[in-house]
Design a protein around this motif. Sequence first.
Motif, PDB file in Angstrom:
ATOM      1  N   ALA A 224       3.401 -13.643  -0.134  1.00 37.98           N
ATOM      2  CA  ALA A 224       3.280 -12.781   0.764  1.00 37.98           C
ATOM      3  C   ALA A 224       1.455 -12.846   1.562  1.00 37.98           C
ATOM      4  CB  ALA A 224       3.537 -11.046   0.520  1.00 37.98           C
ATOM      5  N   THR A 225       0.476 -12.474   1.251  1.00 35.51           N
ATOM      6  CA  THR A 225      -0.828 -12.774   1.238  1.00 35.51           C
ATOM      7  C   THR A 225      -1.343 -13.480   2.216  1.00 35.51           C
ATOM      8  OG1 THR A 225      -1.058 -12.519  -1.301  1.00 35.51           O
ATOM      9  CG2 THR A 225      -2.828 -12.507   0.329  1.00 35.51           C
ATOM     10  N   ALA A 226      -0.764 -15.142   1.701  1.00 34.32           N
ATOM     11  CA  ALA A 226      -0.533 -15.971   2.900  1.00 34.32           C
ATOM     12  C   ALA A 226      -0.083 -15.888   3.891  1.00 34.32           C
ATOM     13  CB  ALA A 226      -0.232 -17.629   1.968  1.00 34.32           C
ATOM     14  N   TYR A 227       0.938 -15.720   4.349  1.00 32.02           N
ATOM     15  CA  TYR A 227       1.869 -15.388   4.984  1.00 32.02           C
ATOM     16  C   TYR A 227       1.128 -14.479   5.702  1.00 32.02           C
ATOM     17  CZ  TYR A 227       6.222 -13.803   8.001  1.00 32.02           C
ATOM     18  OH  TYR A 227       7.055 -14.188   8.732  1.00 32.02           O
ATOM     19  N   MET A 238      -0.839 -23.784   0.732  1.00 34.50           N
ATOM     20  CA  MET A 238      -1.139 -24.047  -0.048  1.00 34.50           C
ATOM     21  C   MET A 238      -1.897 -23.438  -0.384  1.00 34.50           C
ATOM     22  SD  MET A 238      -2.428 -28.280   1.733  1.00 34.50           S
ATOM     23  CE  MET A 238      -2.307 -28.099   3.031  1.00 34.50           C
ATOM     24  N   LEU A 239      -2.159 -22.171   1.000  1.00 37.58           N
ATOM     25  CA  LEU A 239      -2.850 -21.149   0.625  1.00 37.58           C
ATOM     26  C   LEU A 239      -1.948 -19.874  -0.741  1.00 37.58           C
ATOM     27  CD1 LEU A 239      -5.228 -19.935   1.526  1.00 37.58           C
ATOM     28  CD2 LEU A 239      -4.198 -18.592   3.166  1.00 37.58           C
ATOM     29  N   SER A 240      -0.747 -20.217  -0.879  1.00 41.10           N
ATOM     30  CA  SER A 240      -0.480 -18.945  -1.471  1.00 41.10           C
ATOM     31  C   SER A 240      -0.892 -19.647  -2.913  1.00 41.10           C
ATOM     32  CB  SER A 240       0.956 -19.439  -1.329  1.00 41.10           C
ATOM     33  OG  SER A 240       1.879 -18.696  -2.447  1.00 41.10           O
ATOM     34  N   ALA A 241      -0.542 -21.094  -3.308  1.00 48.16           N
ATOM     35  CA  ALA A 241      -0.803 -21.284  -4.819  1.00 48.16           C
ATOM     36  C   ALA A 241      -2.399 -21.400  -4.755  1.00 48.16           C
ATOM     37  CB  ALA A 241      -0.872 -22.888  -4.581  1.00 48.16           C
ATOM     38  N   THR A 271      -2.717  -8.174  -6.419  1.00 49.27           N
ATOM     39  CA  THR A 271      -2.186  -7.037  -5.146  1.00 49.27           C
ATOM     40  C   THR A 271      -3.553  -6.254  -5.030  1.00 49.27           C
ATOM     41  OG1 THR A 271      -0.865  -5.857  -6.872  1.00 49.27           O
ATOM     42  CG2 THR A 271      -1.360  -4.335  -5.236  1.00 49.27           C
ATOM     43  N   LEU A 272      -4.854  -6.632  -5.514  1.00 50.05           N
ATOM     44  CA  LEU A 272      -5.838  -5.922  -4.653  1.00 50.05           C
ATOM     45  C   LEU A 272      -6.065  -7.167  -3.726  1.00 50.05           C
ATOM     46  CD1 LEU A 272      -7.879  -5.020  -7.525  1.00 50.05           C
ATOM     47  CD2 LEU A 272      -7.044  -3.216  -4.917  1.00 50.05           C
ATOM     48  N   GLN A 273      -5.945  -8.501  -4.043  1.00 50.11           N
ATOM     49  CA  GLN A 273      -5.862  -8.930  -3.102  1.00 50.11           C
ATOM     50  C   GLN A 273      -5.461  -9.376  -2.264  1.00 50.11           C
ATOM     51  OE1 GLN A 273      -7.228 -14.167  -4.824  1.00 50.11           O
ATOM     52  NE2 GLN A 273      -5.056 -13.036  -4.695  1.00 50.11           N
ATOM     53  N   PHE A 274      -4.255  -8.626  -1.874  1.00 47.38           N
ATOM     54  CA  PHE A 274      -3.470  -8.668  -0.623  1.00 47.38           C
ATOM     55  C   PHE A 274      -3.849  -8.001  -0.319  1.00 47.38           C
ATOM     56  CE2 PHE A 274      -0.066  -5.808   0.428  1.00 47.38           C
ATOM     57  CZ  PHE A 274       0.845  -7.440   1.257  1.00 47.38           C
ATOM     58  N   LEU A 275      -3.947  -6.126  -0.789  1.00 51.59           N
ATOM     59  CA  LEU A 275      -4.725  -5.151   0.216  1.00 51.59           C
ATOM     60  C   LEU A 275      -5.706  -5.449   1.115  1.00 51.59           C
ATOM     61  CD1 LEU A 275      -4.097  -1.790  -2.337  1.00 51.59           C
ATOM     62  CD2 LEU A 275      -2.415  -3.007  -0.559  1.00 51.59           C
ATOM     63  N   VAL A 276      -6.631  -6.713   0.300  1.00 50.38           N
ATOM     64  CA  VAL A 276      -8.057  -7.029   1.068  1.00 50.38           C
ATOM     65  C   VAL A 276      -7.672  -7.537   1.816  1.00 50.38           C
ATOM     66  CG1 VAL A 276     -10.084  -7.694   1.119  1.00 50.38           C
ATOM     67  CG2 VAL A 276      -9.280  -6.296  -1.136  1.00 50.38           C
ATOM     68  N   VAL A 277      -6.204  -9.186   1.775  1.00 46.34           N
ATOM     69  CA  VAL A 277      -6.234  -9.453   2.692  1.00 46.34           C
ATOM     70  C   VAL A 277      -5.615  -8.921   4.204  1.00 46.34           C
ATOM     71  CG1 VAL A 277      -5.157 -11.735   3.202  1.00 46.34           C
ATOM     72  CG2 VAL A 277      -6.927 -11.814   1.577  1.00 46.34           C
ATOM     73  N   LEU A 278      -4.783  -8.188   3.795  1.00 49.44           N
ATOM     74  CA  LEU A 278      -4.373  -7.001   4.397  1.00 49.44           C
ATOM     75  C   LEU A 278      -4.890  -6.423   5.569  1.00 49.44           C
ATOM     76  CD1 LEU A 278      -1.635  -5.798   5.819  1.00 49.44           C
ATOM     77  CD2 LEU A 278      -1.362  -3.847   3.685  1.00 49.44           C
ATOM     78  N   THR A 279      -6.414  -6.046   5.063  1.00 44.58           N
ATOM     79  CA  THR A 279      -7.135  -5.071   6.112  1.00 44.58           C
ATOM     80  C   THR A 279      -8.011  -5.657   6.969  1.00 44.58           C
ATOM     81  OG1 THR A 279      -7.651  -3.786   4.044  1.00 44.58           O
ATOM     82  CG2 THR A 279      -9.318  -4.196   5.421  1.00 44.58           C
TER      83      THR A 279
END
Length: 504
Positions: A224-227, A238-241, A271-279
């Motif tokens: 989801a972060t890579a998406y 690749m980015l997801s990995a 999860t924190l990594q996802f939230l940073v990218v989401l921002t």
Amino acid sequence: MEFVYKALVYPLQQSFFQKALIGGSVAAIVCSVVGCLVILRRMAFLGDALSHAMIAGVAGGYLFMKLAFQTEAYAPAMLVGSLIAAVVTVGSIGFVSRVSRVKDDAAIGIMYTGVFAAGVVMVSIFRNYIHIDLVHFIMGDVLGVADHDLWVAAIAASIVLTTVILFFRQFQLSSFDPVMAASIGMPVVLIDYALTTCVSLVVVSAVSMVGVILVVGLLITPAATAYLLCDRLDRMMMLSAVFGVTSVLGGLYLSIWLDSSGGGAIMIFCTLQFLVVLTVAPQYGLLARWMRLRRMVPEQLVEDVLVTLTRQGGTAATGSLLTEVIGADQERISRALKFMIREGLIVQTPEGLSLSQDGEREARRILRAHRLWETYLHRVGIPAGEVHQKAHELEHVHDRDSVEYLDDLLGHPIRDPHGAQIPENYVSCAAGNVCSLSILREGRTVSIESVGAEAQNSGLYPGQKVTIGPRLEDGVMWSVLLEDGKTITLSHSVADAIKGRVLR
């Protein structure tokens, strides 16, 4: 330096940390890659279902080894039992969704909780033979990874990644457009089962090492972060990995620093990594969305500017005049004017702001809608003092079908209740187009193309060239001038039934 050594270097020298990093990274890579397909197919709930249903397979493997061989279960038995449980779960979900009205998401919720509950009951009934720590099964113990766990994870990862690489195009097409994939002969059902098997293998190989919660997190969150950053599947994988591996590394360090559970720390970091990218994601992030909304100019404001410039009668206007007339704040007007200049709707001249050719056409279209709405409101009995304001609100409903329906309903009026001329339908009435005589204004010349049943006795026939004359009897009758000087009078329905190609 000593602090840096203890915080970063010392953990890397410990064998338990190295095994956790290797095992977690292997699990994260394969989970993240397969997770991209899971995300695109909206199958996230299925990964959660398989990971929970696995307890029945693990319990079955333990029980089988104990009763058949009088020995404790080991990794291969757990893996085989978990795969069987996964296949049973997926088959049950498919069966329920096919033979009943229950949708896939509800079928997943029903069947996986049932299989999970069956596993828990089996563990409690045969507790003398089955030694499973349910807390360990759910939370995992990534800091206590054994060698056989690493081998199982490596073999499963090799199988799954090889399958994804070999059949990448098939997975890609069936994920984005399953209808097209089926139409060109791809075995879509077989591809779906192959992906489900890969997900099952990923889950059962990683759960014993990292637990249910972490395997579901690694399956979904890095993908989801890579998406949020990619529009291409290969780059997304690749980015997801990469995000999966950084989640494991950062989480392991976090667990050492906080002296906490390894699996929980990894999931927090992920999860924190996802939230940073989401921002901060440049296209789909919250900041980018906020900036787009801030720069966005409301369509209603653009239309108000166009109509205001039209009512200036062709003279140039200034931003301060528009602010005063429209009633919006100066910053919004300034932003709207910059947008309209970029779009070619208005031009900046030494005298001020004027409409371009495109802007004039758009303004006439909106003004036409406004005056038609005024006419309609006046006819239905709205007080004269309220007609203009209500029409100003309704003029933004100006899609072509709605406006043309309103125009026909009103009998194609020429002037609004205030006596102002209603602009002609410049699209349909453009030279070369075929349209009904009823929508044409005085002075237009057409060549008759067809005469409908209601106009058979009108005296007009295909091939004639006629000129539209003035409206008669308060605008409810149309006059048509023939080439020989004669005049024919038509009712609304008859004028509607005659089509002509506009010559001028």
